[in-house]
Design an enzyme around this catalytic site. Structure first.
Site, PDB file in Angstrom:
ATOM      1  N   CYS A  98      41.462  42.016  35.735  1.00 51.65           N
ATOM      2  CA  CYS A  98      41.538  41.372  37.065  1.00 51.65           C
ATOM      3  C   CYS A  98      40.054  41.427  37.883  1.00 51.65           C
ATOM      4  O   CYS A  98      39.298  42.548  37.898  1.00 51.65           O
ATOM      5  CB  CYS A  98      42.486  42.340  38.201  1.00 51.65           C
ATOM      6  N   HIS A 140      50.728  37.532  36.884  1.00 50.02           N
ATOM      7  CA  HIS A 140      49.450  38.284  37.020  1.00 50.02           C
ATOM      8  C   HIS A 140      48.966  37.732  38.593  1.00 50.02           C
ATOM      9  O   HIS A 140      48.620  38.358  39.796  1.00 50.02           O
ATOM     10  CB  HIS A 140      48.456  38.367  36.101  1.00 50.02           C
ATOM     11  N   GLU A 141      48.775  36.348  38.432  1.00 45.68           N
ATOM     12  CA  GLU A 141      48.046  35.525  39.764  1.00 45.68           C
ATOM     13  C   GLU A 141      49.187  35.539  41.020  1.00 45.68           C
ATOM     14  O   GLU A 141      48.547  35.742  41.753  1.00 45.68           O
ATOM     15  CB  GLU A 141      47.620  34.051  39.349  1.00 45.68           C
TER      16      GLU A 141
HETATM   17 NI    NI Z   1      44.056  39.528  39.307  1.00 42.35          NI
END
Ligand code: NI
Length: 183
Positions: A98, A140-141
């Site tokens: 990330c 994830h986003e």
């Molecule tokens: Ni991220």
């Protein structure tokens, strides 16, 4: 070009639930999206959520390279107010990294199948089925919009590692390690 600083883990903006986009014609939206694209490209990421550049709105951009999606690229997608619905109960573990947690990587369980909907910048609604890495990137986003970073999703923290340590240990063992791009 307006590359913005990326908020890192610990920042309050990353812990908050981001606000829905109420007006798709808001002239600040295309500006925000362009800043997000410039910022993501400047660090060779594959996804970015608005809170990562300190804007608490439900806006996400991402793309999926062809080599991670069975040869089919998912082009750069801009999502406003995305909604996720898993289409499977099965979660698989995979490496994630990330931009807001620089240098680290870890294995994260994610649903392998997903239907997601979102609005584009014209206010048009889209519905997409995704699987595997594509589904992982979207999860994830969109987690960023709910104040969640991937370490909070990890089932086993022992895989959390510095990416450069994994790379050099793999190299020392004569292996090549393909680390995942950050989002
Ligand atoms: Ni991220």
């Amino acid at each position: 070009m307006a590359i913005q600083p990326i908020a890192r883990m610990g920042a309050e903006i990353l812990k908050r639930r981001a606000a829905e986009v109420a007006d798709f014609k808001d002239p600040s939206l295309p500006v925000l999206v362009n800043d997000m694209i410039d910022t993501m490209m400047s660090v060779r990421g594959i996804g970015l959520a608005a809170p990562q550049i300190s804007v608490s709105k439900r806006v996400v951009i991402f793309f999926v390279p062809a080599d991670r999606n069975g040869g089919v690229e998912i082009p750069l997608t801009v999502m406003l107010n995305p909604v996720l619905a898993p289409t499977t109960q099965y979660r698989a573990e995979g490496w994630e990294a990330c931009l807001s947690v620089p240098g680290l990587t870890g294995r994260v369980p994610r649903f392998t199948g997903l239907r997601y909907s979102y609005y584009d910048l014209k206010g048009q609604k889209h519905e997409v089925d995704a699987k595997d890495f594509h589904a992982r990137v979207v999860q994830h986003e969109c987690d960023h919009l709910d104040g969640i970073l991937y370490p909070q999703r990890m089932a086993d923290m022992t895989s959390l590692a510095f990416a450069d340590v994994l790379s050099s240990e793999a190299a020392a063992a004569g292996k090549k390690l393909d680390l995942d791009p950050e989002g």
